[in-house]
Design a protein around this motif. Structure first.
Motif, short mmCIF file in Angstrom:
data_model
loop_
_atom_site.label_atom_id
_atom_site.label_comp_id
_atom_site.label_asym_id
_atom_site.label_seq_id
_atom_site.Cartn_x
_atom_site.Cartn_y
_atom_site.Cartn_z
N ARG A 24 0.88 -1.18 0.00
CA ARG A 24 0.00 0.00 0.00
C ARG A 24 0.92 1.22 0.00
NH1 ARG A 24 -2.24 -4.02 3.16
NH2 ARG A 24 -4.47 -4.40 2.99
N LEU A 25 1.03 1.87 -1.15
CA LEU A 25 2.10 2.83 -1.37
C LEU A 25 1.58 4.20 -1.82
CD1 LEU A 25 4.45 0.40 -3.32
CD2 LEU A 25 4.51 0.94 -0.88
N VAL A 26 2.38 5.21 -1.54
CA VAL A 26 2.09 6.58 -1.95
C VAL A 26 3.24 7.06 -2.83
CG1 VAL A 26 1.72 8.96 -1.19
CG2 VAL A 26 0.79 7.05 0.16
N VAL A 27 2.90 7.63 -3.99
CA VAL A 27 3.90 8.17 -4.90
C VAL A 27 4.12 9.64 -4.58
CG1 VAL A 27 4.50 8.63 -7.31
CG2 VAL A 27 3.21 6.55 -6.71
N ASP A 28 5.34 9.98 -4.19
CA ASP A 28 5.70 11.35 -3.82
C ASP A 28 6.63 11.91 -4.89
OD1 ASP A 28 6.76 13.69 -2.73
OD2 ASP A 28 6.69 12.92 -0.68
N PHE A 29 6.07 12.64 -5.84
CA PHE A 29 6.88 13.17 -6.93
C PHE A 29 7.82 14.27 -6.46
CE2 PHE A 29 3.58 11.24 -9.60
CZ PHE A 29 4.36 10.67 -10.60
N GLN A 30 7.42 15.01 -5.45
CA GLN A 30 8.26 16.11 -4.98
C GLN A 30 9.58 15.60 -4.42
OE1 GLN A 30 6.30 18.78 -2.25
NE2 GLN A 30 8.08 20.10 -2.03
N ARG A 31 9.50 14.53 -3.63
CA ARG A 31 10.72 13.98 -3.04
C ARG A 31 11.30 12.84 -3.88
NH1 ARG A 31 9.64 12.32 2.97
NH2 ARG A 31 7.60 11.66 2.14
N ARG A 32 10.57 12.42 -4.89
CA ARG A 32 10.96 11.29 -5.74
C ARG A 32 11.20 10.03 -4.92
NH1 ARG A 32 14.24 12.83 -11.27
NH2 ARG A 32 12.62 14.18 -12.10
N ILE A 33 10.25 9.74 -4.06
CA ILE A 33 10.28 8.48 -3.31
C ILE A 33 8.88 7.87 -3.32
CG2 ILE A 33 12.12 9.27 -1.78
CD1 ILE A 33 9.93 9.51 0.43
N GLY A 115 15.37 0.48 -9.83
CA GLY A 115 14.23 -0.08 -10.54
C GLY A 115 13.08 0.90 -10.70
N ILE A 116 13.24 2.14 -10.19
CA ILE A 116 12.20 3.16 -10.28
C ILE A 116 12.75 4.34 -11.07
CG2 ILE A 116 10.60 4.61 -8.97
CD1 ILE A 116 11.10 2.76 -6.55
N GLN A 117 12.09 4.68 -12.17
CA GLN A 117 12.56 5.73 -13.06
C GLN A 117 11.62 6.94 -13.00
OE1 GLN A 117 15.53 5.30 -14.68
NE2 GLN A 117 15.62 3.35 -13.59
N TRP A 118 12.17 8.10 -12.65
CA TRP A 118 11.38 9.33 -12.48
C TRP A 118 11.63 10.29 -13.64
CZ3 TRP A 118 8.16 9.54 -8.22
CH2 TRP A 118 8.44 8.63 -7.18
N PHE A 119 10.55 10.98 -14.05
CA PHE A 119 10.65 11.95 -15.13
C PHE A 119 9.96 13.25 -14.72
CE2 PHE A 119 11.09 7.85 -17.04
CZ PHE A 119 11.99 8.00 -18.07
N ALA A 120 10.62 14.36 -14.95
CA ALA A 120 10.02 15.67 -14.74
C ALA A 120 9.04 15.93 -15.88
CB ALA A 120 11.09 16.74 -14.71
N PRO A 121 8.08 16.85 -15.70
CA PRO A 121 7.11 17.13 -16.77
C PRO A 121 7.77 17.43 -18.12
CG PRO A 121 6.39 18.18 -14.75
CD PRO A 121 7.75 17.60 -14.46
N VAL A 122 8.88 18.17 -18.12
CA VAL A 122 9.53 18.55 -19.37
C VAL A 122 10.06 17.33 -20.12
CG1 VAL A 122 11.83 18.89 -18.38
CG2 VAL A 122 11.12 20.23 -20.39
N GLN A 123 10.25 16.22 -19.42
CA GLN A 123 10.78 15.00 -20.05
C GLN A 123 9.67 14.12 -20.63
OE1 GLN A 123 12.97 13.95 -16.34
NE2 GLN A 123 14.72 13.65 -17.71
N THR A 124 8.42 14.51 -20.47
CA THR A 124 7.30 13.71 -20.95
C THR A 124 6.77 14.25 -22.27
OG1 THR A 124 5.57 15.00 -19.83
CG2 THR A 124 6.66 13.26 -18.56
N ALA A 125 5.91 13.46 -22.93
CA ALA A 125 5.33 13.89 -24.20
C ALA A 125 4.39 15.07 -24.02
CB ALA A 125 4.59 12.72 -24.86
N GLY A 126 3.61 15.05 -22.92
CA GLY A 126 2.63 16.11 -22.70
C GLY A 126 3.18 17.37 -22.08
N LYS A 127 4.35 17.27 -21.42
CA LYS A 127 5.05 18.41 -20.80
C LYS A 127 4.30 19.05 -19.63
CE LYS A 127 7.97 18.06 -24.25
NZ LYS A 127 9.26 17.37 -24.08
#
Length: 256
Positions: A24-33, A115-127
């Protein structure tokens, strides 16, 4: 700490084996954990087994307890190994049942979770939104879940993943119901909780999760592709023959 029967795993699956995994997990994009806890259903193969050894990589273990009694279980994490991570060794001698559930609270590492790969918005197709996905093959499931990270152990799993609204989660299982809106913190921000269930026993490296501004396009009754909206049609075209592949494999194997 010596390795187990599988030279790429610390786990003592010949003595105690995992029969079900429930993170049971929470995705924290700000801390990338990714943080939360996992319920591991385990079964003694050796009646007097006193230790449960699990594979981890860069995980910050907060607490470990027997779920039925909430009694704390002693645990240690020896020195980190650059390629294999660390062994989470849990003392289960106080548990007398042959089958039981161990609950582990933890968080992943920003720097050691290969095993966990993080991408900032600028690195995505939708930005517009961040994106994260997992790739655990061959021995990186241990970077998100304390587990017996070896193909010698296969177990079904259920997973709950909570992420910021309006992002979407996809996992290697069947989605259970619709996303549930939850308020994790008193900050006015909304979160969405997704649940997936995989009934087929699989090795830990086949557990998979992706979270971002993604959508699903069905290609058949059993197949579909997940992608951001800009490349969704191209991705569906690329994998258009997947349903036919499954039909052919079913006929060859005799499995519907």
């Amino acid at each position: 700490m010596s390795l187990g029967k599988d030279v790429h795993s610390y786990s003592n699956f010949d003595e105690v084996i995992i029969t079900h995994i429930y993170p049971r997990l929470v995705v924290d994009f700000q801390r990338r954990i990714i943080h939360g806890y996992v319920d591991l259903s385990v079964e003694r193969k050796v009646a007097d087994a006193k230790l449960l050894r699990l594979d981890t990589r860069g995980l910050s273990i907060e607490r470990v307890h027997a779920k039925s009694t909430e009694a704390a279980l002693p645990w240690t994490v020896p020195k980190y190994h650059a390629h294999l991570g660390s062994c989470l060794e849990i003392d289960i001698s106080s548990i007398k049942d042959q089958s039981f559930v161990v609950q582990i609270h933890y968080a992943t590492s920003r720097t050691l979770s290969g095993g966990i790969q993080w991408f900032a918005p600028v690195q995505t197709a939708g930005k517009q939104h961040p994106f994260v996905y997992t790739q655990f093959e061959a021995i990186l499931a241990r970077s998100m879940i304390p587990c017996q990270d070896t193909p010698a152990v296969k177990a079904p799993y259920t997973i709950e993943v909570t992420c910021p609204d309006p992002l979407v989660v996809a996992c290697s299982g069947t989605q259970v119901g619709s996303a549930e809106r939850v308020d994790l913190y008193e900050d006015g921000k909304h979160w969405l909780r997704y649940t997936f269930d995989q009934k087929m026993p699989i090795p830990a490296y086949l557990i998979a999760m992706a979270c971002g501004a993604i959508q699903r396009k069905a290609m058949g009754p059993r197949t579909g592709v997940w992608a951001e909206l800009p490349p969704l049609e191209a991705a569906a075209y690329e994998y258009a023959g997947t349903e036919e592949f499954l039909d052919t494999a079913s006929k060859i194997a005799g499995i519907p």
